[in-house]
Design an enzyme around this catalytic site. Structure first.
Site, PDB file in Angstrom:
ATOM      1  N   ILE A  68       5.522   1.580  -2.028  1.00 37.54           N
ATOM      2  CA  ILE A  68       5.528   2.862  -1.339  1.00 37.54           C
ATOM      3  C   ILE A  68       4.512   2.787  -0.206  1.00 37.54           C
ATOM      4  O   ILE A  68       3.374   2.359  -0.408  1.00 37.54           O
ATOM      5  CB  ILE A  68       5.249   4.051  -2.288  1.00 37.54           C
ATOM      6  N   ALA A  81      -4.746   6.911   9.025  1.00 40.33           N
ATOM      7  CA  ALA A  81      -4.503   8.038   8.114  1.00 40.33           C
ATOM      8  C   ALA A  81      -4.441   7.534   6.682  1.00 40.33           C
ATOM      9  O   ALA A  81      -3.577   6.737   6.347  1.00 40.33           O
ATOM     10  CB  ALA A  81      -3.203   8.752   8.476  1.00 40.33           C
ATOM     11  N   GLY A  82      -5.388   8.022   5.863  1.00 44.85           N
ATOM     12  CA  GLY A  82      -5.420   7.613   4.463  1.00 44.85           C
ATOM     13  C   GLY A  82      -5.048   8.768   3.560  1.00 44.85           C
ATOM     14  O   GLY A  82      -3.876   9.101   3.386  1.00 44.85           O
ATOM     15  N   GLU A  88       0.446   9.450 -11.189  1.00 44.72           N
ATOM     16  CA  GLU A  88      -0.156   8.255 -10.590  1.00 44.72           C
ATOM     17  C   GLU A  88      -1.661   8.236 -10.835  1.00 44.72           C
ATOM     18  O   GLU A  88      -2.237   7.196 -11.197  1.00 44.72           O
ATOM     19  CB  GLU A  88       0.117   8.230  -9.086  1.00 44.72           C
ATOM     20  N   PRO A 117      -3.203   2.815   9.430  1.00 44.72           N
ATOM     21  CA  PRO A 117      -4.521   2.411   9.936  1.00 44.72           C
ATOM     22  C   PRO A 117      -5.422   3.602  10.280  1.00 44.72           C
ATOM     23  O   PRO A 117      -6.635   3.525  10.138  1.00 44.72           O
ATOM     24  CB  PRO A 117      -4.176   1.599  11.187  1.00 44.72           C
TER      25      PRO A 117
END
Length: 387
Positions: A131, A138-139, A252, A136
């Protein structure tokens, strides 16, 4: 006796679960011996053949309904696969990502046609999943992504870059988080399903050189005007991606916490054994009161954490795990993991810094858990919102 001697909850004591645990353990012993796993560490990834072996043995898609090629199990079966993987030292096999994180997206949100098309191949190991969320720039803030999927005839043109993608080198089925309507913020996000074989414009970047998780393949991915068929929007309708993501993230995050708990237990067991054998100043390290007090404190915290995680697992089985509880689990247990592993390494002295010692590997592998799946700072924000 293990240091954290919390008994298995009643729901994990079924005979069928015990039989499955034995079968999974034997599979790992036969198909993932130490020499093969060491090769994965050297290569930085598991070979695709192992995924097909795991699929043939019934280790993939345990919770996928039987009508789609799955095994019709529940979260307990997923936990057995992950628990046995940790116990047998099978590094790099992204079973938690594939089984517990990605397949539920297709099962719960896919159209009937999508389920029939992809689930049997995901269960067999023919398709290996990933997924692609992080970019780079946006986390944890998914609303800031810049990857787009713009309508083009009977499909979409996918453009953008993703990074820190687990299974990025191996995956041939990738759920890509993209904006189908860049003007709409969260409501403009869709999950685009890409089968990579023959996909023009799709490129795998370099395999990233990490400080830990040596056998786990983590990569950059690039999408240069890649055509995505219109039928490959997960759920068949644009704009639902953000809400689909939010719905699956609690499970998750719990899985990350459970993995952290496994490391906590291994670190404590390894360290207690070490300090009772290692001598200094004419007696074992265990004989020093400081050693006993520090390890007693860690055992107390670990015991509370395991009881809490058992309760969280019970909530998953009832469909009752909420965002706040999952965030607490992910935040608290991964922070505890860092504390336990660090203090346990200290008891090993200089040997704790040597890679051939298990505690050194745990130290390197543990650091990422406070970052992925949503950083712990984000977890605290989510917890605060419930107050």
């Amino acid at each position: 006796m293990p240091v954290v001697d919390v008994p298995d909850p009643e729901f994990m004591q079924d005979e069928e679960i015990a039989i499955f645990r034995d079968a999974v353990g034997k599979f790992y012993e036969q198909h993932a011996p130490a020499k093969r796993v060491e090769k994965w560490r050297e290569d930085g990834q598991v070979e695709a053949e192992f995924w097909r072996e795991a699929g043939a043995a019934g280790l993939l898609g345990m919770t996928v309904p039987v009508e789609y090629g799955g095994h019709g199990g529940d979260f307990r079966h997923d936990l057995v696969v992950l628990d046995q993987q940790a116990e047998k030292g099978v590094d790099g096999f992204a079973a938690s990502l594939h089984n517990v994180i990605i397949l539920p997206y297709v099962v719960r949100h896919g159209t009937e046609e999508q389920k029939k098309k992809w689930l049997p191949k995901l269960v067999s190991g023919e398709l290996i999943s990933a997924i692609a969320m992080t970019e780079p720039g946006a986390g944890s803030d998914l609303q800031s992504i810049t990857t787009t999927a713009i309508k083009d005839g009977n499909g979409y043109r996918l453009s953008g870059a993703k990074t820190f993608i687990s299974s990025g080198q191996l995956a041939n089925f990738i759920i890509v988080v993209a904006k189908t309507d860049p003007k709409e913020g969260a409501k403009g996000i869709s999950l685009m399903c890409l089968e990579t074989e023959g996909a023009e414009g799709f490129r795998r970047g370099k395999k990233l050189d990490k400080i830990g998780q040596d056998a786990s393949d983590t990569s950059e991915l690039f999408f240069d005007d890649v055509f995505i068929p219109g039928d490959n929007v997960l759920g068949g309708v644009e704009g639902r991606g953000f809400y689909q993501l939010m719905g699956e993230l609690p499970q998750e995050r719990l899985v990350i916490a459970i993995g952290a708990m496994t490391t906590i237990e291994k670190a404590l067991d390894t360290t207690v054994e070490y300090v009772k054998q290692r001598k200094a100043f004419g007696k074992t390290i265990w004989d020093f009161q400081n050693t006993q007090f520090v390890l007693a404190d860690l055992k107390a915290k670990a015991t509370a954490a395991k009881v809490f995680l058992n309760d969280c697992t019970a909530k998953v089985l009832k469909g009752e795990l909420d965002v706040t509880t999952a965030s607490i689990a992910k935040y608290w247990v991964t922070e505890l993991q860092g504390e336990v592993v660090d203090k346990c390494l200290q008891f090993h002295g200089g040997w704790g810094y040597i890679n051939e010692y298990a505690i050194a590997k745990m130290y390197r592998d543990s650091r990422i858990t406070r970052i992925f799946g949503g950083s712990n700072e984000i977890m605290k924000m989510l917890i605060a919102r419930s107050m």
